[in-house]
Design a protein around this motif. Structure first.
Motif, PDB file in Angstrom:
ATOM      1  N   HIS A  59       8.691  -1.840   0.721  1.00 23.92           N
ATOM      2  CA  HIS A  59       7.467  -2.489   1.182  1.00 23.92           C
ATOM      3  C   HIS A  59       7.744  -3.950   1.542  1.00 23.92           C
ATOM      4  O   HIS A  59       7.307  -4.432   2.593  1.00 23.92           O
ATOM      5  CB  HIS A  59       6.369  -2.396   0.110  1.00 23.92           C
ATOM      6  N   TRP A  62       9.526  -4.145   4.814  1.00 23.47           N
ATOM      7  CA  TRP A  62       8.598  -3.826   5.906  1.00 23.47           C
ATOM      8  C   TRP A  62       7.748  -5.053   6.251  1.00 23.47           C
ATOM      9  O   TRP A  62       7.639  -5.438   7.411  1.00 23.47           O
ATOM     10  CB  TRP A  62       7.730  -2.641   5.481  1.00 23.47           C
ATOM     11  N   LEU A  66       7.870  -7.155   9.809  1.00 22.90           N
ATOM     12  CA  LEU A  66       6.691  -7.371  10.650  1.00 22.90           C
ATOM     13  C   LEU A  66       6.430  -8.866  10.850  1.00 22.90           C
ATOM     14  O   LEU A  66       6.117  -9.301  11.964  1.00 22.90           O
ATOM     15  CB  LEU A  66       5.457  -6.714  10.035  1.00 22.90           C
ATOM     16  N   ILE A  83       4.796  -5.375  16.883  1.00 26.14           N
ATOM     17  CA  ILE A  83       4.920  -4.297  15.897  1.00 26.14           C
ATOM     18  C   ILE A  83       5.810  -3.194  16.462  1.00 26.14           C
ATOM     19  O   ILE A  83       6.694  -2.676  15.776  1.00 26.14           O
ATOM     20  CB  ILE A  83       3.531  -3.718  15.534  1.00 26.14           C
ATOM     21  N   HIS A 122       0.777   1.075   0.487  1.00 25.81           N
ATOM     22  CA  HIS A 122       1.632   0.584   1.569  1.00 25.81           C
ATOM     23  C   HIS A 122       0.955   0.811   2.919  1.00 25.81           C
ATOM     24  O   HIS A 122       0.905  -0.098   3.761  1.00 25.81           O
ATOM     25  CB  HIS A 122       2.990   1.277   1.536  1.00 25.81           C
ATOM     26  N   LYS A 123       0.443   2.009   3.121  1.00 27.85           N
ATOM     27  CA  LYS A 123      -0.213   2.323   4.395  1.00 27.85           C
ATOM     28  C   LYS A 123      -1.473   1.479   4.580  1.00 27.85           C
ATOM     29  O   LYS A 123      -1.759   1.021   5.684  1.00 27.85           O
ATOM     30  CB  LYS A 123      -0.532   3.815   4.482  1.00 27.85           C
ATOM     31  N   PHE A 126      -0.517  -2.009   5.688  1.00 31.68           N
ATOM     32  CA  PHE A 126      -0.221  -2.063   7.119  1.00 31.68           C
ATOM     33  C   PHE A 126      -1.522  -2.059   7.925  1.00 31.68           C
ATOM     34  O   PHE A 126      -1.671  -2.823   8.883  1.00 31.68           O
ATOM     35  CB  PHE A 126       0.692  -0.905   7.522  1.00 31.68           C
ATOM     36  N   TYR A 129      -3.048  -5.414   7.781  1.00 27.36           N
ATOM     37  CA  TYR A 129      -2.287  -6.348   8.625  1.00 27.36           C
ATOM     38  C   TYR A 129      -2.707  -6.206  10.089  1.00 27.36           C
ATOM     39  O   TYR A 129      -2.988  -7.201  10.765  1.00 27.36           O
ATOM     40  CB  TYR A 129      -0.794  -6.067   8.455  1.00 27.36           C
ATOM     41  N   VAL A 148      -2.589   1.544  14.653  1.00 29.13           N
ATOM     42  CA  VAL A 148      -1.872   2.025  13.470  1.00 29.13           C
ATOM     43  C   VAL A 148      -1.454   3.483  13.668  1.00 29.13           C
ATOM     44  O   VAL A 148      -0.316   3.851  13.334  1.00 29.13           O
ATOM     45  CB  VAL A 148      -2.706   1.824  12.189  1.00 29.13           C
TER      46      VAL A 148
END
Length: 183
Positions: A59, A62, A66, A83, A122-123, A126, A129, A148
């Motif tokens: 994570h 990642w 990003l 991205i 985690h998802k 994202f 974000y 996404v």
């Protein structure tokens, strides 16, 4: 982080990502990390704890990736498209085996609530974000959700097909969506 813990996590990350979590036993992990079984268990109480620590590191990688990609862009639109550049760079590496969180969830999400929770977090991170970047660009939540889905779909498509161009196609689709929503 101490060198023993790092050695264990490096070996676990590599082995789990290459072959799958359930295919790698503790003895193999001990051997690959060069750490005694006693020391391994003094660092981690069990395999689930190791998997969770590996996902925590993934994570962080990642998020950093990003952030680095977005820093190279000035406009909110450019940050959104970055991205997909980040994904394209990742997909062309020899080490790319798909999303570690999707992989872990697929293997253990039904039997390990902790793994499922970490994968979902985690998802969601994202999504949050992308929501923020879309808001900065003057867009709405539906656009963020669509972007996404494109990014997630590109990861899965590239991992399954073994071809990295999914990020390029997803970026082209994202550009169309962004233009339609913001222009």
């Amino acid at each position: 982080m101490d060198t023993t813990r790092t050695a264990i996590l490096d070996a676990a990350d590599r082995l789990y990502y290459e072959r799958g979590i359930q295919q790698v036993g503790i003895d193999e992990l001990r051997s690959a990390s060069g750490v005694s079984l006693k020391r391994l268990y003094s660092e981690f109480p069990g395999k689930n704890a190791i998997v969770l620590a590996v996902l925590e590191r993934r994570h962080a990688m990642w998020v950093e990736g990003l952030d680095v990609a977005a820093r190279g862009e000035e406009s909110p639109r450019g940050k959104l498209l970055a991205i997909f550049d980040f994904l394209a760079d990742w997909f062309i590496t020899d080490q790319f085996r798909g999303c570690a969180f999707i992989n872990a969830f697929g293997e253990l999400g039904g039997s390990s609530p902790e793994i499922a929770t970490v994968a979902r977090a985690h998802k969601q991170s994202f999504q949050d974000y992308v929501d923020s970047l879309v808001a900065d660009a003057g867009g709405t939540i539906p656009l963020a959700r669509q972007l996404v889905l494109l990014a997630e779909g590109a990861q899965t498509t590239s991992a399954i097909s073994g071809r990295p161009e999914a990020a390029v196609h997803a970026k082209a689709a994202a550009a169309v969506l962004i233009s339609a929503a913001l222009d």
